[in-house]
Design a protein around this motif. Structure first.
Motif, PDB file in Angstrom:
ATOM      1  N   GLN A 163       0.870  -1.171   0.000  1.00 42.63           N
ATOM      2  CA  GLN A 163       0.000   0.000   0.000  1.00 42.63           C
ATOM      3  C   GLN A 163       0.911   1.226   0.000  1.00 42.63           C
ATOM      4  O   GLN A 163       1.933   1.266   0.673  1.00 42.63           O
ATOM      5  N   SER A 164       0.518   2.258  -0.775  1.00 41.74           N
ATOM      6  CA  SER A 164       1.441   3.379  -0.943  1.00 41.74           C
ATOM      7  C   SER A 164       0.780   4.755  -0.885  1.00 41.74           C
ATOM      8  O   SER A 164       1.244   5.701  -1.523  1.00 41.74           O
ATOM      9  N   TYR A 206      -0.975   1.055  -9.164  1.00 44.20           N
ATOM     10  CA  TYR A 206      -2.394   0.914  -9.500  1.00 44.20           C
ATOM     11  C   TYR A 206      -3.227   1.405  -8.319  1.00 44.20           C
ATOM     12  O   TYR A 206      -2.686   1.634  -7.229  1.00 44.20           O
ATOM     13  N   CYS A 207      -4.507   1.594  -8.528  1.00 45.70           N
ATOM     14  CA  CYS A 207      -5.325   2.303  -7.535  1.00 45.70           C
ATOM     15  C   CYS A 207      -6.637   1.602  -7.228  1.00 45.70           C
ATOM     16  O   CYS A 207      -7.110   0.751  -7.981  1.00 45.70           O
ATOM     17  N   SER A 208      -7.207   2.006  -6.102  1.00 43.24           N
ATOM     18  CA  SER A 208      -8.521   1.535  -5.679  1.00 43.24           C
ATOM     19  C   SER A 208      -9.236   2.689  -4.992  1.00 43.24           C
ATOM     20  O   SER A 208      -8.595   3.604  -4.455  1.00 43.24           O
ATOM     21  N   ASN A 209     -10.563   2.647  -5.007  1.00 43.42           N
ATOM     22  CA  ASN A 209     -11.360   3.678  -4.337  1.00 43.42           C
ATOM     23  C   ASN A 209     -11.800   3.176  -2.968  1.00 43.42           C
ATOM     24  O   ASN A 209     -12.552   2.195  -2.866  1.00 43.42           O
ATOM     25  N   TRP A 260      -6.761   5.545  -3.466  1.00 45.24           N
ATOM     26  CA  TRP A 260      -5.604   4.940  -2.806  1.00 45.24           C
ATOM     27  C   TRP A 260      -4.736   4.186  -3.802  1.00 45.24           C
ATOM     28  O   TRP A 260      -5.242   3.617  -4.778  1.00 45.24           O
ATOM     29  N   SER A 261      -3.437   4.177  -3.529  1.00 44.37           N
ATOM     30  CA  SER A 261      -2.515   3.552  -4.472  1.00 44.37           C
ATOM     31  C   SER A 261      -1.819   2.339  -3.865  1.00 44.37           C
ATOM     32  O   SER A 261      -1.692   2.207  -2.640  1.00 44.37           O
ATOM     33  N   PHE A 262      -1.358   1.473  -4.749  1.00 49.16           N
ATOM     34  CA  PHE A 262      -0.515   0.328  -4.413  1.00 49.16           C
ATOM     35  C   PHE A 262       0.663   0.338  -5.382  1.00 49.16           C
ATOM     36  O   PHE A 262       0.485   0.602  -6.572  1.00 49.16           O
ATOM     37  N   ALA A 264      -7.312  -0.247 -13.256  1.00 47.40           N
ATOM     38  CA  ALA A 264      -6.598   0.194 -12.058  1.00 47.40           C
ATOM     39  C   ALA A 264      -5.227   0.760 -12.377  1.00 47.40           C
ATOM     40  O   ALA A 264      -4.692   1.577 -11.616  1.00 47.40           O
ATOM     41  N   PHE A 265      -4.636   0.341 -13.494  1.00 50.19           N
ATOM     42  CA  PHE A 265      -3.301   0.822 -13.872  1.00 50.19           C
ATOM     43  C   PHE A 265      -3.355   2.105 -14.695  1.00 50.19           C
ATOM     44  O   PHE A 265      -2.301   2.656 -15.045  1.00 50.19           O
ATOM     45  N   ALA A 266      -4.547   2.576 -15.019  1.00 48.83           N
ATOM     46  CA  ALA A 266      -4.699   3.833 -15.758  1.00 48.83           C
ATOM     47  C   ALA A 266      -4.616   4.991 -14.770  1.00 48.83           C
ATOM     48  O   ALA A 266      -5.538   5.226 -13.994  1.00 48.83           O
ATOM     49  N   LEU A 267      -3.515   5.714 -14.803  1.00 48.21           N
ATOM     50  CA  LEU A 267      -3.251   6.758 -13.822  1.00 48.21           C
ATOM     51  C   LEU A 267      -3.521   8.142 -14.404  1.00 48.21           C
ATOM     52  O   LEU A 267      -3.359   8.358 -15.609  1.00 48.21           O
ATOM     53  N   PRO A 268      -3.900   9.109 -13.562  1.00 47.51           N
ATOM     54  CA  PRO A 268      -4.077  10.482 -14.045  1.00 47.51           C
ATOM     55  C   PRO A 268      -2.785  11.020 -14.664  1.00 47.51           C
ATOM     56  O   PRO A 268      -1.685  10.683 -14.225  1.00 47.51           O
ATOM     57  N   THR A 269      -2.929  11.858 -15.653  1.00 46.02           N
ATOM     58  CA  THR A 269      -1.765  12.353 -16.397  1.00 46.02           C
ATOM     59  C   THR A 269      -0.766  13.041 -15.483  1.00 46.02           C
ATOM     60  O   THR A 269       0.446  12.801 -15.589  1.00 46.02           O
ATOM     61  N   PHE A 270      -1.245  13.901 -14.580  1.00 39.94           N
ATOM     62  CA  PHE A 270      -0.315  14.631 -13.719  1.00 39.94           C
ATOM     63  C   PHE A 270       0.535  13.678 -12.892  1.00 39.94           C
ATOM     64  O   PHE A 270       1.733  13.923 -12.664  1.00 39.94           O
TER      65      PHE A 270
END
Length: 279
Positions: free
Chosen positions: A188-189, A216-219, A228-230, A266-272
């Motif tokens: 978890q990160s 990758y992320c989860s809500n 939240w990120s992992f 989940a691996f699709a991250l925001p551009t910023f």
């Protein structure tokens, strides 16, 4: 605790939960521990005034921290969980029929005891014969665990107090050494919005050790910002493409959050953020 519990998520941001009651509170050898019952999210485990999980949304955390790396490994038989004394990660690991052995290394014995008493559905897997629960410092344990693991799940608290050493390069080196040829670690990160520097630092450390690194992320509504990120490191398998859709399909009927579409997304991250961490 008063009728409202507030977690300070940053120096300028807090989230508050209206309480039905405080069910248990103590000071362990390592941290302040409380179990509270809230109106909105049911029972919560709180460590050092930080929400670890709630009955309402724990599945969004545990299913994602476990199934994404487990489905990447071609045949996970031996799995390590660092932290996670509540048993949620162990519960999800045991859904994989290939698993023969799970080692849970939790520094605070009181977390395990409280989980058994107040969160029995979460902790039921701790009594499975495949599971060994050891209450000791994972930093010392990983220097010589005496066995090799296929997957390591770093299910720790935030990087403060007893968990601080679990986010160092020296600890990641020990984890890497104790993983098999196709070994995978996921930790978890924190939130992309409140701790981007922390996540970037984890990625840089992982890159020194693993051929493949991904975030990758989860809500998870009860965690800071709810997003939240992992962070995952893999010796040989690409986290985005090499996972088993067939095994995932078999798991889906028993899960509440994870599915194959969500795995890909989940691996699709925001551009910023993608530009910032460069993975």
């Amino acid at each position: 605790m008063e009728s409202w519990f507030s977690e300070l998520q940053t120096e300028r941001l807090r989230i508050s939960f209206k309480l039905r009651e405080t069910l248990y509170r103590t000071r362990t050898q390592f941290q302040d521990l409380a179990v509270v019952d809230t109106y909105e999210f049911g029972r919560m485990l709180v460590l050092d005034e930080m929400v670890m999980f709630s009955e309402f949304d724990e599945f969004a955390y545990h299913e994602m921290i476990v199934h994404v790396p487990m489905l990447l490994h071609p045949n996970p038989t031996r799995v390590l969980v660092v932290g996670g004394g509540d048993g949620g990660s162990v519960r999800e690991i045991l859904r994989h029929p290939s698993v023969e052995r799970v080692v849970l290394c939790e520094i605070d014995e009181e977390v395990v005891k409280v989980a058994r008493e107040y969160f029995p559905r979460l902790s039921a897997g701790l009594d499975d014969p495949k599971v060994e629960v050891m209450c000791r410092d994972a930093i010392e344990y990983m220097k010589d665990p005496g066995e090799i693991f296929d997957v390591a799940i770093i299910d720790s608290t935030d990087p403060v107090g007893p968990s601080l050493g679990l986010f160092t390069l020296s600890f990641y080196r020990d984890v890497h050494r104790c993983l098999g040829l196709d070994g995978i670690v996921t930790a978890q990160s924190e939130s992309l919005y409140t701790r981007p520097d922390h996540i970037r630092g984890m990625c840089l450390k992982y890159k020194e050790l693993f051929d493949h690194v991904a975030v990758y992320c989860s809500n998870i509504p009860t965690y800071p910002t709810g997003y939240w990120s992992f962070t995952m490191g893999s010796k040989t398998m690409d986290p985005r493409t090499d996972w088993s859709e067939e095994r995932a399909k078999q798991l889906e009927p028993d899960l509440r959050y994870y599915n194959r579409d969500l795995h890909r997304a989940a691996f699709a991250l925001p551009t910023f953020f993608r530009e910032w961490i460069d993975v």
